[in-house]
Design a protein around this motif. Structure first.
Motif, PDB file in Angstrom:
ATOM      1  N   UNK A 114       0.655  -1.099   0.064  1.00 60.13           N
ATOM      2  CA  UNK A 114       0.031   0.179  -0.171  1.00 60.13           C
ATOM      3  C   UNK A 114       0.977   1.305   0.010  1.00 60.13           C
ATOM      4  N   UNK A 115       2.189   0.978   0.176  1.00 60.34           N
ATOM      5  CA  UNK A 115       2.911   2.237   0.059  1.00 60.34           C
ATOM      6  C   UNK A 115       2.798   2.972  -1.297  1.00 60.34           C
ATOM      7  N   UNK A 116       2.356   4.377  -1.408  1.00 61.95           N
ATOM      8  CA  UNK A 116       2.164   4.998  -2.578  1.00 61.95           C
ATOM      9  C   UNK A 116       0.923   4.987  -3.018  1.00 61.95           C
ATOM     10  N   UNK A 117      -0.008   3.941  -2.704  1.00 58.26           N
ATOM     11  CA  UNK A 117      -1.523   3.565  -2.990  1.00 58.26           C
ATOM     12  C   UNK A 117      -2.447   4.744  -2.356  1.00 58.26           C
ATOM     13  N   UNK A 118      -3.167   5.320  -3.158  1.00 59.71           N
ATOM     14  CA  UNK A 118      -4.335   5.989  -2.441  1.00 59.71           C
ATOM     15  C   UNK A 118      -5.228   5.423  -1.598  1.00 59.71           C
ATOM     16  N   UNK A 119      -5.456   6.232  -0.580  1.00 60.21           N
ATOM     17  CA  UNK A 119      -6.248   5.645   0.425  1.00 60.21           C
ATOM     18  C   UNK A 119      -7.609   4.813  -0.113  1.00 60.21           C
TER      19      UNK A 119
END
Length: 277
Positions: free
Chosen positions: A49-54
């Protein structure tokens, strides 16, 4: 000839006769349960999830979907179904699920399905799934919605007759492919995330309509007792998976081996993040 499956060529006589002895899925179900530790998955999710939008984050539920797909790939005899007292190999692995259009009590549910692709990494599968969820939460009428509304226009006696006719045509492989292709109840497994609404996993009935032989429910995260190797007692964070399974498809030992494979995938995040592995 069915669009969603091919008849199994060689079936043991005992398994061949089972659909005649137990003609409906809910007369042949078996129940399983697993508690899955979250610790191995938390580190995977943090990395993915690093860098993925919430609003596009990968969740525990997505990991479960992917692990089910792997288990069905590695144990293909579970990806079968019974129709018209015959056993079929399913074409492709299809995972059905339900979700609420909005997260409040009175919001309607919608159901959909997605094809699992073994050579597709988990994040790519999640991206496709989020597109499907976006379409479902948009409120746009789906093909399945139109089909149901069409049936509901019939008077009750005719509707009962139409449902019987649908089952007869399905059993004779005469049901139009268009009624199967987009119907979420024609799938390899149905997975319901009860934890998303604050519930524990439950044993869910199977649907005698459609071809789904496996129903999986996922409960919320909770703490469970843990006995360590040195004999000391503690606790760990887990979530519960409960399975209802059509025993006419394959024997319980084979199914248990598939569930061990599923649990192993969730315990070893590298198997979920390696794509084709």
């Amino acid at each position: 000839m069915r669009i969603d499956g091919t008849p199994v060529a060689q079936v043991h006589p005992i398994r061949r006769i089972m659909p005649f002895i137990m003609p409906v899925r809910n007369g042949a179900f078996v129940l399983f349960e697993q508690d899955i530790p979250t610790a191995p998955l938390r580190s995977l999710l943090e990395r993915l999830n690093t860098g993925r939008p919430a609003d596009r984050r990968i969740t525990l539920f997505h990991c479960v979907l992917y692990a089910i797909g792997i288990a069905l790939t590695d144990f293909p005899r579970l990806n079968r179904f019974v129709v018209g007292s015959r056993l079929y190999d399913r074409r492709g692995i299809w995972l059905a699920f339900s979700a609420k259009q909005q997260m409040h009590r009175d919001a309607p549910l919608f159901t959909s399905k997605i094809e699992f692709r073994r050579d597709e990494p988990l994040p790519a599968m999640v991206d496709r799934l989020l597109v499907v969820l976006g379409e479902g939460r948009s409120g746009r009428e789906t093909a399945a919605d139109r089909e149901v509304k069409g049936f509901l226009r019939l008077p009750a006696p005719l509707l009962r007759l139409a449902v019987r006719l649908q089952r007869v045509l399905d059993g004779w492989n005469l049901l139009p492919g268009a009624l199967i292709k987009d119907d979420p109840l024609y799938a390899s497994a149905f997975i319901a995330n009860l934890g998303s609404v604050g519930l524990d996993a439950a044993y869910h009935h199977l649907y005698d309509y459609g071809t789904i032989p496996i129903f999986v429910t996922m409960g919320g995260v909770q703490r469970a007792p843990l006995v360590r190797e040195d004999g000391s007692v503690g606790s760990e964070e887990v979530f519960r998976l409960r399975y209802t399974y059509d025993a006419r498809v394959e024997d319980g030992f084979y199914a248990a081996c598939a569930l061990e494979r599923l649990a192993a995938c969730l315990a070893d995040p590298t198997q979920l993040s390696a794509g084709a592995g």
